[in-house]
Design a protein around this motif. Structure first.
Motif, PDB file in Angstrom:
ATOM      1  N   THR A   1      -9.157   3.804   1.438  1.00  0.00           N
ATOM      2  CA  THR A   1     -10.095   3.183   0.512  1.00  0.00           C
ATOM      3  C   THR A   1      -9.326   2.382  -0.521  1.00  0.00           C
ATOM      4  OG1 THR A   1     -10.127   5.110  -0.951  1.00  0.00           O
ATOM      5  CG2 THR A   1     -11.815   5.027   0.788  1.00  0.00           C
ATOM      6  N   ALA A   2     -10.043   1.525  -1.218  1.00  0.00           N
ATOM      7  CA  ALA A   2      -9.487   0.748  -2.321  1.00  0.00           C
ATOM      8  C   ALA A   2     -10.404   0.908  -3.525  1.00  0.00           C
ATOM      9  CB  ALA A   2      -9.361  -0.721  -1.936  1.00  0.00           C
ATOM     10  N   THR A   3      -9.824   0.784  -4.701  1.00  0.00           N
ATOM     11  CA  THR A   3     -10.590   0.846  -5.941  1.00  0.00           C
ATOM     12  C   THR A   3     -10.850  -0.575  -6.416  1.00  0.00           C
ATOM     13  OG1 THR A   3      -9.557   2.949  -6.533  1.00  0.00           O
ATOM     14  CG2 THR A   3     -10.626   1.723  -8.301  1.00  0.00           C
TER      15      THR A   3
ATOM     16  N   THR B   1       0.836  -1.189   0.000  1.00  0.00           N
ATOM     17  CA  THR B   1       0.000   0.000   0.000  1.00  0.00           C
ATOM     18  C   THR B   1       0.879   1.249   0.000  1.00  0.00           C
ATOM     19  OG1 THR B   1      -1.678  -1.169   1.268  1.00  0.00           O
ATOM     20  CG2 THR B   1      -1.788   1.235   1.272  1.00  0.00           C
TER      21      THR B   1
ATOM     22  N   SER C   1     -13.262  -2.955  -9.071  1.00  0.00           N
ATOM     23  CA  SER C   1     -14.239  -3.153 -10.135  1.00  0.00           C
ATOM     24  C   SER C   1     -14.678  -4.610 -10.115  1.00  0.00           C
ATOM     25  CB  SER C   1     -13.641  -2.806 -11.505  1.00  0.00           C
ATOM     26  OG  SER C   1     -13.167  -1.475 -11.531  1.00  0.00           O
TER      27      SER C   1
ATOM     28  N   ALA D   1      -1.657   6.550   0.534  1.00  0.00           N
ATOM     29  CA  ALA D   1      -2.974   6.063   0.118  1.00  0.00           C
ATOM     30  C   ALA D   1      -4.015   6.391   1.177  1.00  0.00           C
ATOM     31  CB  ALA D   1      -2.923   4.553  -0.110  1.00  0.00           C
TER      32      ALA D   1
ATOM     33  N   PRO E   1     -15.447   1.735 -11.465  1.00  0.00           N
ATOM     34  CA  PRO E   1     -14.635   1.520 -10.262  1.00  0.00           C
ATOM     35  C   PRO E   1     -15.387   1.944  -9.002  1.00  0.00           C
ATOM     36  CG  PRO E   1     -13.326   2.533 -11.990  1.00  0.00           C
ATOM     37  CD  PRO E   1     -14.742   2.566 -12.463  1.00  0.00           C
ATOM     38  N   LEU E   2     -15.396   1.069  -8.008  1.00  0.00           N
ATOM     39  CA  LEU E   2     -16.062   1.334  -6.739  1.00  0.00           C
ATOM     40  C   LEU E   2     -15.008   1.712  -5.699  1.00  0.00           C
ATOM     41  CD1 LEU E   2     -18.323  -1.867  -6.739  1.00  0.00           C
ATOM     42  CD2 LEU E   2     -18.986   0.439  -7.461  1.00  0.00           C
ATOM     43  N   GLN E   3     -15.245   2.776  -4.966  1.00  0.00           N
ATOM     44  CA  GLN E   3     -14.353   3.166  -3.880  1.00  0.00           C
ATOM     45  C   GLN E   3     -14.895   2.546  -2.595  1.00  0.00           C
ATOM     46  OE1 GLN E   3     -11.438   4.789  -4.376  1.00  0.00           O
ATOM     47  NE2 GLN E   3     -11.973   4.709  -6.559  1.00  0.00           N
ATOM     48  N   LEU E   4     -14.205   1.524  -2.101  1.00  0.00           N
ATOM     49  CA  LEU E   4     -14.655   0.790  -0.925  1.00  0.00           C
ATOM     50  C   LEU E   4     -13.697   1.033   0.235  1.00  0.00           C
ATOM     51  CD1 LEU E   4     -15.552  -2.670  -2.525  1.00  0.00           C
ATOM     52  CD2 LEU E   4     -17.064  -0.715  -2.101  1.00  0.00           C
TER      53      LEU E   4
ATOM     54  N   ASN F   1      -5.874  -1.419  -6.201  1.00  0.00           N
ATOM     55  CA  ASN F   1      -6.720  -1.326  -7.391  1.00  0.00           C
ATOM     56  C   ASN F   1      -6.855  -2.741  -7.933  1.00  0.00           C
ATOM     57  OD1 ASN F   1      -7.622  -1.015 -10.171  1.00  0.00           O
ATOM     58  ND2 ASN F   1      -7.200   1.155  -9.938  1.00  0.00           N
TER      59      ASN F   1
ATOM     60  N   ALA G   1      -5.851  -0.725   1.743  1.00  0.00           N
ATOM     61  CA  ALA G   1      -5.976   0.669   1.319  1.00  0.00           C
ATOM     62  C   ALA G   1      -5.043   0.933   0.141  1.00  0.00           C
ATOM     63  CB  ALA G   1      -5.644   1.605   2.470  1.00  0.00           C
TER      64      ALA G   1
END
Length: 271
Positions: free
Chosen positions: A31-33, A24, A35, A28, A66-69, A104, A101
């Motif tokens: 969050t993580a990106t 990481t 899909s 950063a 892309p989802l920011q989780l 991608n 975190a």
């Protein structure tokens, strides 16, 4: 004839209980990106994460934005589309999937080479590429044996097996690509024109089955740009002045780290 496929709770081939997403970055955010690609033919689903519905009525061949989780551990489950609040047994599940975190990744619901359902996470490389270049990643997630991926008629990713990937750095432009059975000229998918954007990663997924047909899904992943050291000369693309395809650069077949996500009944929890 295409028939509806019922996903069982058999063993799921995947990439381990943890996503091997690399280190990481120090800066950063938390969050993580992520899909998600639905590559199981004939089976609309609802996708749940930690007991909450994340994607509703997810159709085969669909790739999410892309989802920011929030970084953390996720229990993932796929239920028949519009199942009441994720009740009953999931069609496919994987517990304890760690999302660090700054990561991608693309999680793919697909079929193994033998036609069994699987959840496979892939790391998306967003590191810089040389000026005038783009990165192409080819991922085999179809119910099919090993294949050769060709560009301009030349094999650039030989003997690619499910669920492996091959990575190439190529001049930005358009290339005609197809997929053939390994060691043959028997075309399984394509040909199709693929646009390679400068400074971006283009991920190409070969998915489907013999019954439902084989297809390509394309994902554009930003973040691989580099500052130009000069103005690239010549034509953009993969053909020289005689129309002959130039070799693709930087071919490196990458195995997906880890194996063995187990499919089982999800013990539903609330985040």
């Amino acid at each position: 004839m295409t028939r509806t496929r019922t996903l069982g709770l058999a063993t799921v081939a995947g990439a381990g209980a943890l996503l091997a997403l690399g280190a990481t970055p120090a800066t950063a955010a938390d969050t993580a990106t992520v899909s998600v690609l639905h590559a199981v033919p004939d089976t609309p689903v609802d996708v749940y994460a930690n007991g909450e519905r994340l994607i509703d009525d997810f159709q085969p061949g669909t790739l999410t934005d892309p989802l920011q989780l929030p970084a953390g551990s996720y229990d993932l489950a796929l239920f028949p589309a519009d199942a009441a609040d994720g009740s009953g047994a999931p069609l496919l599940a994987a517990d304890g999937v760690a999302v660090p975190a700054g990561a991608n990744a693309t999680v793919v619901a697909h079929l193994t080479a033998e036609g069994r359902p699987a959840l496979t996470p892939f790391v998306n490389d967003t590191s810089a590429v040389p000026a005038g270049q783009g990165r192409v990643v080819v991922r085999h997630v179809a119910a099919a044996p090993a294949v050769d991926v060709r560009a301009g008629g030349q094999v650039v990713a030989p003997d690619l097996a499910n669920p492996d990937e091959a990575t190439l750095e190529v001049p930005a432009g358009t290339v005609s690509a197809d997929v053939v059975l390994a060691g043959t000229d028997t075309v399984a998918i394509g040909p199709a024109d693929l646009t390679v954007a400068e400074g971006a990663t283009t991920a190409v997924y070969a998915w489907g089955s013999e019954e439902a047909g084989y297809q390509l899904a394309v994902q554009m992943i930003d973040g691989a740009g580099s500052a130009p050291s000069g103005v690239p000369a010549g034509t953009a693309g993969l053909a020289d002045d005689d129309g002959l395809p130039l070799p693709l650069l930087g071919l490196s077949a990458l195995g997906l780290a880890g194996a063995g996500l187990a499919a089982r009944r999800l013990a539903t929890t609330r985040a």
